[in-house]
Design a protein around this motif. Structure first.
Motif, PDB file in Angstrom:
ATOM      1  N   PHE A 143       0.831  -1.211   0.000  1.00  0.00           N
ATOM      2  CA  PHE A 143       0.000   0.000   0.000  1.00  0.00           C
ATOM      3  C   PHE A 143       0.865   1.262   0.000  1.00  0.00           C
ATOM      4  O   PHE A 143       0.515   2.257  -0.655  1.00  0.00           O
ATOM      5  CB  PHE A 143      -0.924   0.005   1.217  1.00  0.00           C
ATOM      6  CG  PHE A 143      -2.079  -0.953   1.114  1.00  0.00           C
ATOM      7  CD1 PHE A 143      -2.861  -1.000  -0.031  1.00  0.00           C
ATOM      8  CD2 PHE A 143      -2.395  -1.810   2.169  1.00  0.00           C
ATOM      9  CE1 PHE A 143      -3.927  -1.890  -0.141  1.00  0.00           C
ATOM     10  CE2 PHE A 143      -3.466  -2.693   2.068  1.00  0.00           C
ATOM     11  CZ  PHE A 143      -4.229  -2.731   0.917  1.00  0.00           C
ATOM     12  N   SER A 161      -2.375   3.492   4.734  1.00  0.00           N
ATOM     13  CA  SER A 161      -1.876   2.120   4.597  1.00  0.00           C
ATOM     14  C   SER A 161      -2.123   1.335   5.871  1.00  0.00           C
ATOM     15  O   SER A 161      -2.572   0.175   5.833  1.00  0.00           O
ATOM     16  CB  SER A 161      -0.380   2.127   4.272  1.00  0.00           C
ATOM     17  OG  SER A 161      -0.117   2.775   3.056  1.00  0.00           O
ATOM     18  N   LEU A 214      -5.863   0.530   6.136  1.00  0.00           N
ATOM     19  CA  LEU A 214      -6.284  -0.518   5.205  1.00  0.00           C
ATOM     20  C   LEU A 214      -5.889  -1.899   5.715  1.00  0.00           C
ATOM     21  O   LEU A 214      -6.680  -2.847   5.663  1.00  0.00           O
ATOM     22  CB  LEU A 214      -5.692  -0.260   3.821  1.00  0.00           C
ATOM     23  CG  LEU A 214      -6.278   0.935   3.051  1.00  0.00           C
ATOM     24  CD1 LEU A 214      -5.474   1.187   1.773  1.00  0.00           C
ATOM     25  CD2 LEU A 214      -7.748   0.691   2.711  1.00  0.00           C
ATOM     26  N   SER A 264      -8.060  -2.898   8.576  1.00  0.00           N
ATOM     27  CA  SER A 264      -9.378  -3.339   8.122  1.00  0.00           C
ATOM     28  C   SER A 264      -9.332  -4.774   7.602  1.00  0.00           C
ATOM     29  O   SER A 264     -10.251  -5.565   7.851  1.00  0.00           O
ATOM     30  CB  SER A 264      -9.907  -2.393   7.032  1.00  0.00           C
ATOM     31  OG  SER A 264     -10.086  -1.086   7.541  1.00  0.00           O
ATOM     32  N   SER A 296     -11.816   2.772  10.481  1.00  0.00           N
ATOM     33  CA  SER A 296     -10.822   3.046   9.439  1.00  0.00           C
ATOM     34  C   SER A 296     -11.447   3.759   8.248  1.00  0.00           C
ATOM     35  O   SER A 296     -10.857   4.684   7.677  1.00  0.00           O
ATOM     36  CB  SER A 296     -10.176   1.730   8.979  1.00  0.00           C
ATOM     37  OG  SER A 296      -9.472   1.115  10.042  1.00  0.00           O
ATOM     38  N   ILE A 334     -10.370   7.320   6.495  1.00  0.00           N
ATOM     39  CA  ILE A 334     -10.008   7.383   5.081  1.00  0.00           C
ATOM     40  C   ILE A 334     -10.899   8.381   4.336  1.00  0.00           C
ATOM     41  O   ILE A 334     -10.424   9.148   3.485  1.00  0.00           O
ATOM     42  CB  ILE A 334     -10.092   5.984   4.437  1.00  0.00           C
ATOM     43  CG1 ILE A 334      -8.993   5.085   5.021  1.00  0.00           C
ATOM     44  CG2 ILE A 334      -9.958   6.070   2.921  1.00  0.00           C
ATOM     45  CD1 ILE A 334      -9.107   3.629   4.613  1.00  0.00           C
TER      46      ILE A 334
END
Length: 282
Positions: A19, A39, A42, A45, A168, A172
């Motif tokens: 990422f 990153s 992600l 998650s 998250s 984002i």
């Protein structure tokens, strides 16, 4: 060999590295701090989806006898994915902290040093303590002290990660300047719902299931369990309650402040912004 390549020691750092390589080519205006933060979110998650899926499988398989029923995924996921993820996440959180302060121009953050590590531990003490406790308590309990019992409750603990993808996603969306969209508002509601249900209400539910198995009322379960079990549950639950109170209080303040400015957003939108500042989810 394939098992080693698929384990968390390789998967989570590998995804984080990928990422960090991919995101700058898509979002060229992002700083290193932005790239590392997204990153990290992600990867968190992805781990949360894995943990929640495993938790659902284990819980569904062990409902018949919550004490003695076994499922191979309970200890396997902790060893191969849970522990490596917690160790990786400590490093990823430190990097996010480091680049965030480096972008702000702090003199101490021109290079990595013991001072930057110490600053990270002080600023994120509760999260660091939470990760270290899981590394030093969850692993030995899962492997050695359960006497091959309680896979159902291990699966329930995996379900605490359900709120993480929503936390998250909120961060984002803010990073992408989409905090005014309907998705962000709906996500705020899911943050509140999943955080309360899977990080707080889950513990009384586990006590109730244990009491039902032994034929004792809910209020009598703490007296039936060992002191170590009760203390362990309290140590896991306490920071969750603290983070939830913080998110509610800060969300309410943000909502009140917006109303005073004549721009009243949905309370769930304010809650999402609050939770992304106060916690990572698990």
């Amino acid at each position: 060999m394939l098992q080693v390549l698929a384990c968390g020691v390789v998967v989570f750092p590998g995804l984080f590295f990928a990422f960090r390589r991919i995101l700058p080519s898509i979002f060229k205006q992002w700083t290193d701090a932005d790239v590392v933060l997204v990153s990290e979110r992600l990867v968190s998650s992805i781990h949360a989806v894995m943990a929640t899926t495993v938790g659902c499988i284990v819980v569904a398989s062990c409902r018949g006898n919550v004490v003695n029923d076994r499922h191979w995924l309970a200890p396997y996921f902790v060893i191969w994915y849970g522990v490596p993820y917690m160790a990786y996440d400590l490093y990823a959180m430190y990097l996010s902290h480091y680049y965030r302060f480096q972008v702000k121009g702090h003199e101490d953050y021109k290079r990595h040093s013991l001072r930057t590590v110490n600053s990270f531990v002080r600023k994120e003490f509760l999260l660091v303590l939470h990760h270290i406790a899981l590394l030093t308590v969850l692993l030995p309990v899962t492997l050695f002290f359960r006497k091959d019992q309680g896979d159902f409750f291990v699966g329930c603990l995996f379900l605490t990660e359900l709120s993480t993808p929503f936390v998250s996603l909120g961060k984002i969306l803010i990073q992408l300047s989409l905090q005014d969209c309907r998705l962000h508002k709906a996500n705020g509601g899911m943050v509140l719902l999943t955080f309360f249900a899977c990080r707080i209400a889950l513990f009384p539910y586990m006590y109730w299931m244990y009491g039902r198995h032994h034929g004792i009322p809910l209020y009598g379960v703490p007296f039936h369990l060992s002191l170590a079990a009760n203390l362990g549950n309290c140590c896991i639950l306490a920071p969750q309650v603290y983070w939830f109170v913080l998110l509610c209080r800060k969300g309410f303040r943000l909502y009140q402040r917006s109303r005073c400015r004549g721009d009243a957003p949905s309370p769930t939108r304010s809650a999402t912004a609050a939770v992304t500042d106060n916690t990572k989810g698990e």
